[in-house]
Design a protein around this motif. Structure first.
Motif, short mmCIF file in Angstrom:
data_model
loop_
_atom_site.label_atom_id
_atom_site.label_comp_id
_atom_site.label_asym_id
_atom_site.label_seq_id
_atom_site.Cartn_x
_atom_site.Cartn_y
_atom_site.Cartn_z
N GLU A 153 8.87 17.27 -8.85
CA GLU A 153 7.51 17.65 -8.44
C GLU A 153 6.62 16.41 -8.30
OE1 GLU A 153 6.97 20.85 -7.80
OE2 GLU A 153 8.83 21.61 -8.70
N GLU A 154 6.93 15.35 -9.07
CA GLU A 154 6.12 14.13 -9.01
C GLU A 154 6.30 13.39 -7.69
OE1 GLU A 154 7.08 11.78 -12.44
OE2 GLU A 154 6.27 13.24 -13.84
N ALA A 155 7.36 13.70 -6.97
CA ALA A 155 7.67 12.98 -5.72
C ALA A 155 6.99 13.60 -4.50
CB ALA A 155 9.18 12.95 -5.52
N ILE A 156 6.41 14.79 -4.65
CA ILE A 156 5.86 15.51 -3.50
C ILE A 156 4.75 14.70 -2.81
CG2 ILE A 156 4.47 17.54 -2.86
CD1 ILE A 156 6.18 19.16 -4.82
N GLY A 157 3.93 13.99 -3.60
CA GLY A 157 2.80 13.25 -3.02
C GLY A 157 3.14 11.87 -2.50
N ALA A 158 4.42 11.48 -2.54
CA ALA A 158 4.81 10.13 -2.12
C ALA A 158 4.74 9.96 -0.60
CB ALA A 158 6.23 9.83 -2.60
N ASP A 159 4.57 8.71 -0.16
CA ASP A 159 4.70 8.41 1.27
C ASP A 159 6.17 8.47 1.68
OD1 ASP A 159 1.95 7.80 1.63
OD2 ASP A 159 2.25 5.82 0.76
N ARG A 160 7.04 8.01 0.77
CA ARG A 160 8.46 7.94 1.09
C ARG A 160 9.27 8.09 -0.19
NH1 ARG A 160 11.88 2.84 2.59
NH2 ARG A 160 10.06 1.79 1.73
N ILE A 161 10.44 8.69 -0.05
CA ILE A 161 11.39 8.83 -1.16
C ILE A 161 12.67 8.11 -0.79
CG2 ILE A 161 12.84 10.46 -2.45
CD1 ILE A 161 10.63 12.56 -2.06
N ILE A 162 13.21 7.38 -1.76
CA ILE A 162 14.55 6.81 -1.62
C ILE A 162 15.43 7.46 -2.68
CG2 ILE A 162 15.93 4.72 -2.02
CD1 ILE A 162 13.73 3.12 -0.67
N VAL A 163 16.57 7.99 -2.26
CA VAL A 163 17.52 8.62 -3.18
C VAL A 163 18.68 7.65 -3.38
CG1 VAL A 163 18.96 10.63 -3.66
CG2 VAL A 163 16.88 10.89 -2.29
N MET A 164 18.97 7.34 -4.66
CA MET A 164 20.06 6.43 -4.98
C MET A 164 21.17 7.15 -5.72
SD MET A 164 18.10 2.90 -6.07
CE MET A 164 19.66 1.99 -6.11
N ASP A 165 22.39 6.71 -5.50
CA ASP A 165 23.54 7.21 -6.25
C ASP A 165 24.61 6.13 -6.27
OD1 ASP A 165 24.62 9.41 -7.77
OD2 ASP A 165 26.11 9.63 -6.20
N GLU A 166 25.13 5.87 -7.45
CA GLU A 166 26.18 4.87 -7.64
C GLU A 166 25.81 3.52 -7.02
OE1 GLU A 166 29.80 6.69 -6.28
OE2 GLU A 166 29.98 7.90 -8.10
N GLY A 167 24.56 3.14 -7.22
CA GLY A 167 24.12 1.82 -6.78
C GLY A 167 23.80 1.68 -5.31
N LYS A 168 23.88 2.78 -4.57
CA LYS A 168 23.62 2.73 -3.13
C LYS A 168 22.43 3.63 -2.77
CE LYS A 168 28.43 2.09 -1.50
NZ LYS A 168 28.27 0.87 -0.71
N VAL A 169 21.78 3.31 -1.66
CA VAL A 169 20.77 4.19 -1.08
C VAL A 169 21.51 5.21 -0.23
CG1 VAL A 169 18.81 4.34 0.51
CG2 VAL A 169 18.98 2.41 -1.08
N ILE A 170 21.40 6.49 -0.59
CA ILE A 170 22.15 7.51 0.16
C ILE A 170 21.25 8.36 1.06
CG2 ILE A 170 24.01 7.63 -1.54
CD1 ILE A 170 22.77 10.42 -2.31
N GLY A 199 0.79 -1.23 0.00
CA GLY A 199 0.00 0.00 0.00
C GLY A 199 0.82 1.28 0.00
N GLU A 200 2.15 1.17 0.01
CA GLU A 200 2.99 2.37 0.04
C GLU A 200 3.11 2.99 -1.35
OE1 GLU A 200 6.99 3.79 2.25
OE2 GLU A 200 7.33 2.07 0.93
N PHE A 201 3.24 4.31 -1.39
CA PHE A 201 3.59 5.04 -2.60
C PHE A 201 5.04 5.48 -2.42
CE2 PHE A 201 2.55 9.13 -5.28
CZ PHE A 201 3.47 8.72 -6.23
N LEU A 202 5.94 4.74 -3.06
CA LEU A 202 7.38 4.97 -2.93
C LEU A 202 7.92 5.58 -4.21
CD1 LEU A 202 10.13 4.45 -1.43
CD2 LEU A 202 10.19 2.25 -2.63
N VAL A 203 8.72 6.62 -4.08
CA VAL A 203 9.39 7.24 -5.22
C VAL A 203 10.89 6.99 -5.10
CG1 VAL A 203 10.02 9.42 -6.35
CG2 VAL A 203 7.66 9.00 -5.69
N ILE A 204 11.51 6.56 -6.21
CA ILE A 204 12.96 6.38 -6.27
C ILE A 204 13.54 7.48 -7.14
CG2 ILE A 204 14.85 4.77 -6.77
CD1 ILE A 204 12.98 3.38 -4.96
N LEU A 205 14.47 8.24 -6.57
CA LEU A 205 15.14 9.32 -7.30
C LEU A 205 16.62 9.01 -7.46
CD1 LEU A 205 13.65 12.44 -5.45
CD2 LEU A 205 12.86 11.46 -7.61
N GLY A 206 17.19 9.50 -8.53
CA GLY A 206 18.62 9.33 -8.76
C GLY A 206 18.94 9.76 -10.18
#
Length: 281
Positions: A207-224, A37-44
């Protein structure tokens, strides 16, 4: 855990560079749980590993080391692959690549037909899915005559007709104009809010990430970094260091604070900015 739609346990993925036979680490020992049920956004940025991560959830890729568990099923077990793909649908960047029929409703019926669903149930699934994405009135139209946003909504309907519990959107708005992006994001948010669908959205548009429950930011294959949109976006310096933007109102608040104006650092929307500026009077 049964309340997790996706569990990634110490997942790494290496792929070989054909030119010099070296190996690149696309995912580097990541651990991510996605509750149902989560709305998760992945950014990177490009090459951060976010699309590689998305393809692991749908078993399009298999981890080099570690495990990806989708609703209790391990992607390493070949016997689970088709069940996993039914549970975790995927919508890609280019809707033209997902449209296969000459009539919208036939396109949406394609997946359930391949699953051997009986015709009366297919009819119901097609109608329900098209209504869900607000495309029912276009059911007799030719997909190639639709706008980009409409095509992507038909692609989403085709995924919904397979009755998934989770949908992964892999930069599904990247090729759309602002109106088309808005249509698709509204559809995604409605699916999450009204049907409690687990949503994993990979995007370049902050702007698409504003409504998410949670954001995960990735860089170089890692969660930062990870957290709520407010928590993640107020770390403007971290985002800029890895080459990412922040939403416009976050950027404005950041610049105002740098200029010495005492304003909140976690503003996300225009309304919040207006209220905060009025408070300063």
């Amino acid at each position: 855990m049964k309340n997790n739609m996706v569990e990634c346990k110490n997942v790494s993925y290496k792929y070989e560079n054909n030119e010099d036979k070296t190996f690149n680490l696309a995912l580097d020992d990541i651990n991510i749980n996605v509750p149902k049920g989560e709305f998760l956004v992945i950014l990177g940025r490009n090459g951060s590993g976010k699309s590689t991560f998305a393809k692991h959830i749908n078993a399009l890729m298999i981890p080099t080391t570690g495990n990806v568990i989708v609703d209790g099923l391990d992607t390493l077990d070949e016997n689970n692959v088709w069940t996993i793909r039914n549970k975790a649908g995927m919508v890609f960047q280019n809707p033209d690549n997902q449209l296969v029929a000459t009539i919208v409703e036939e396109d949406v019926a394609f997946g359930p037909e391949n699953l051997g669903v009986e015709s009366s149930e297919i009819r119901k699934r097609v109608d329900d899915s098209l209504k869900e994405v607000d495309m029912y009135d276009y059911r007799k139209h030719a997909p190639h005559l639709l706008s980009g946003g409409q095509k992507q909504r038909v692609a989403i309907a085709g995924t919904l007709a397979m009755k998934p519990e989770c949908i992964i959107f892999d930069e599904s708005t990247a090729m759309l104009d602002p109106l088309g992006r808005s249509e698709v994001i509204n559809t995604i948010e409605n699916l999450n809010n009204n049907s409690n669908m687990t949503i994993i959205l990979i995007t370049h548009y902050m702007e698409e990430a504003i409504g998410a429950d949670r954001i995960i930011v990735m860089d170089e294959g890692k969660v930062i970094n990870q957290g709520s949109p407010r928590e993640v976006f107020k770390e403007v310096e971290i985002m800029k260091q890895i080459g990412l933007d922040v939403p416009q109102m976050v950027e404005l608040a950041y610049e105002l604070r740098k200029s010495g104006i005492d304003i909140k650092s976690d503003i996300l929307t225009i309304d919040e900015m207006v209220n905060e500026l009025c408070r300063l009077k």
